[in-house]
Scaffold this motif. Sequence first.
Motif, mmCIF file in Angstrom:
data_model
loop_
_atom_site.group_PDB
_atom_site.id
_atom_site.type_symbol
_atom_site.label_atom_id
_atom_site.label_comp_id
_atom_site.label_asym_id
_atom_site.label_seq_id
_atom_site.Cartn_x
_atom_site.Cartn_y
_atom_site.Cartn_z
ATOM 1 N N TYR A 1 -6.493 -3.903 10.575
ATOM 2 C CA TYR A 1 -6.696 -2.698 9.770
ATOM 3 C C TYR A 1 -5.360 -2.082 9.371
ATOM 4 N N ARG A 2 -5.444 -1.119 8.471
ATOM 5 C CA ARG A 2 -4.272 -0.361 8.068
ATOM 6 C C ARG A 2 -4.658 1.113 8.042
ATOM 7 N N ALA A 3 -3.956 1.912 8.823
ATOM 8 C CA ALA A 3 -4.220 3.350 8.875
ATOM 9 C C ALA A 3 -3.494 4.023 7.719
ATOM 10 N N ASP A 4 -4.167 4.970 7.043
ATOM 11 C CA ASP A 4 -3.487 5.723 5.994
ATOM 12 C C ASP A 4 -2.275 6.427 6.588
ATOM 13 N N PHE A 5 -2.470 7.092 7.751
ATOM 14 C CA PHE A 5 -1.383 7.733 8.479
ATOM 15 C C PHE A 5 -1.617 7.507 9.962
ATOM 16 N N TYR A 6 -0.520 7.458 10.716
ATOM 17 C CA TYR A 6 -0.634 7.164 12.140
ATOM 18 C C TYR A 6 0.424 7.949 12.911
ATOM 19 N N CYS A 7 0.011 8.566 14.005
ATOM 20 C CA CYS A 7 0.924 9.238 14.941
ATOM 21 C C CYS A 7 0.901 8.419 16.235
ATOM 22 N N ALA B 1 0.825 -1.212 0.000
ATOM 23 C CA ALA B 1 0.000 0.000 0.000
ATOM 24 C C ALA B 1 0.856 1.258 0.000
ATOM 25 N N ARG B 2 2.031 1.194 0.631
ATOM 26 C CA ARG B 2 2.923 2.363 0.632
ATOM 27 C C ARG B 2 3.405 2.686 -0.772
ATOM 28 N N ARG B 3 3.546 1.663 -1.598
ATOM 29 C CA ARG B 3 3.980 1.880 -2.986
ATOM 30 C C ARG B 3 2.839 2.330 -3.883
ATOM 31 N N GLU B 4 1.596 2.126 -3.455
ATOM 32 C CA GLU B 4 0.434 2.371 -4.306
ATOM 33 C C GLU B 4 -0.509 3.412 -3.706
ATOM 34 N N MET B 5 0.039 4.429 -3.047
ATOM 35 C CA MET B 5 -0.802 5.433 -2.407
ATOM 36 C C MET B 5 -1.510 6.286 -3.458
ATOM 37 N N SER B 6 -2.700 6.777 -3.098
ATOM 38 C CA SER B 6 -3.470 7.658 -3.979
ATOM 39 C C SER B 6 -2.816 9.040 -4.005
ATOM 40 N N LEU B 7 -3.195 9.859 -4.972
ATOM 41 C CA LEU B 7 -2.630 11.208 -5.077
ATOM 42 C C LEU B 7 -2.858 12.028 -3.801
ATOM 43 N N PRO B 8 -4.072 12.052 -3.233
ATOM 44 C CA PRO B 8 -4.228 12.806 -1.983
ATOM 45 C C PRO B 8 -3.326 12.288 -0.856
ATOM 46 N N GLU B 9 -3.144 10.972 -0.780
ATOM 47 C CA GLU B 9 -2.265 10.409 0.244
ATOM 48 C C GLU B 9 -0.815 10.825 0.006
ATOM 49 N N VAL B 10 -0.388 10.818 -1.249
ATOM 50 C CA VAL B 10 0.979 11.230 -1.570
ATOM 51 C C VAL B 10 1.189 12.699 -1.209
ATOM 52 N N LEU B 11 0.230 13.559 -1.576
ATOM 53 C CA LEU B 11 0.348 14.986 -1.262
ATOM 54 C C LEU B 11 0.422 15.219 0.244
ATOM 55 N N LEU B 12 -0.386 14.489 0.983
ATOM 56 C CA LEU B 12 -0.380 14.643 2.432
ATOM 57 C C LEU B 12 0.923 14.110 3.024
ATOM 58 N N TRP B 13 1.385 12.968 2.539
ATOM 59 C CA TRP B 13 2.625 12.383 3.055
ATOM 60 C C TRP B 13 3.818 13.301 2.797
ATOM 61 N N GLN B 14 3.845 13.975 1.655
ATOM 62 C CA GLN B 14 4.934 14.908 1.368
ATOM 63 C C GLN B 14 5.030 15.983 2.440
ATOM 64 N N ARG B 15 3.927 16.305 3.076
ATOM 65 C CA ARG B 15 3.901 17.347 4.098
ATOM 66 C C ARG B 15 4.053 16.807 5.521
ATOM 67 N N LEU B 16 3.718 15.524 5.724
ATOM 68 C CA LEU B 16 3.785 14.943 7.069
ATOM 69 C C LEU B 16 5.094 14.207 7.346
ATOM 70 N N LYS B 17 5.789 13.768 6.304
ATOM 71 C CA LYS B 17 7.038 13.020 6.533
ATOM 72 C C LYS B 17 8.100 13.959 7.090
ATOM 73 N N GLY B 18 9.059 13.376 7.761
ATOM 74 C CA GLY B 18 10.134 14.182 8.327
ATOM 75 C C GLY B 18 9.792 14.817 9.659
ATOM 76 N N SER B 19 8.730 14.385 10.289
ATOM 77 C CA SER B 19 8.335 14.849 11.623
ATOM 78 C C SER B 19 8.200 16.359 11.721
ATOM 79 N N PRO B 20 7.207 16.944 11.025
ATOM 80 C CA PRO B 20 7.016 18.387 11.136
ATOM 81 C C PRO B 20 6.717 18.779 12.581
#
Length: 162
Positions: free
Chosen positions: A76-82, A43-62
């Motif tokens: 289950y699998r969370a799209d994103f998890y803190c 799933a990490r390799r096949e993320m949707s465009l909205p998921e990719v856009l969000l991940w670009q902003r959330l990665k790197g521990s903002p």
Amino acid sequence: MGGVSGPIDPPRDGEGDRGAERRGGGGASHSLRRPEVYEARKARREMSLPEVLLWQRLKGSPQGIAFRKQHPIGPYRADFYCAATKLIIEVDGIGHDLGDRPEHDVYRTEKLERQGFSVVRVLASDVLHDPDAVADSLVVLASSPPPPPLRGGPPPRERGGS
């Protein structure tokens, strides 16, 4: 002597490297033991465009808040998890409005909340419209301490005269 006579062919690609398994390589043996991990990696390799856009902003521990993408949580699998605040972020596209998906999403959210997770659903269209604003609001939400768990029964009574 019961040895092999003649030249020995070198191992084919991926064979014979005993250290590969210790280094995280070595094929699918690990993922077969935990299929949820294999599915999350896929799933990490096949993320949707909205998921990719969000991940670009959330990665790197903002702001020091660490997020994981496509994180397995039980079945289950969370799209994103803190993990610090047990916050699950789901990006919902149009597919979440179809068929029995809304009921499934409600059931899944309730089950995860009973386990102590907080679940936030974000519309994919909102992410596409303004990914920076969505990411900023999620970072603020994740940096807030989680609410205390709900306890059954009425609130405690005040002590004193009545």
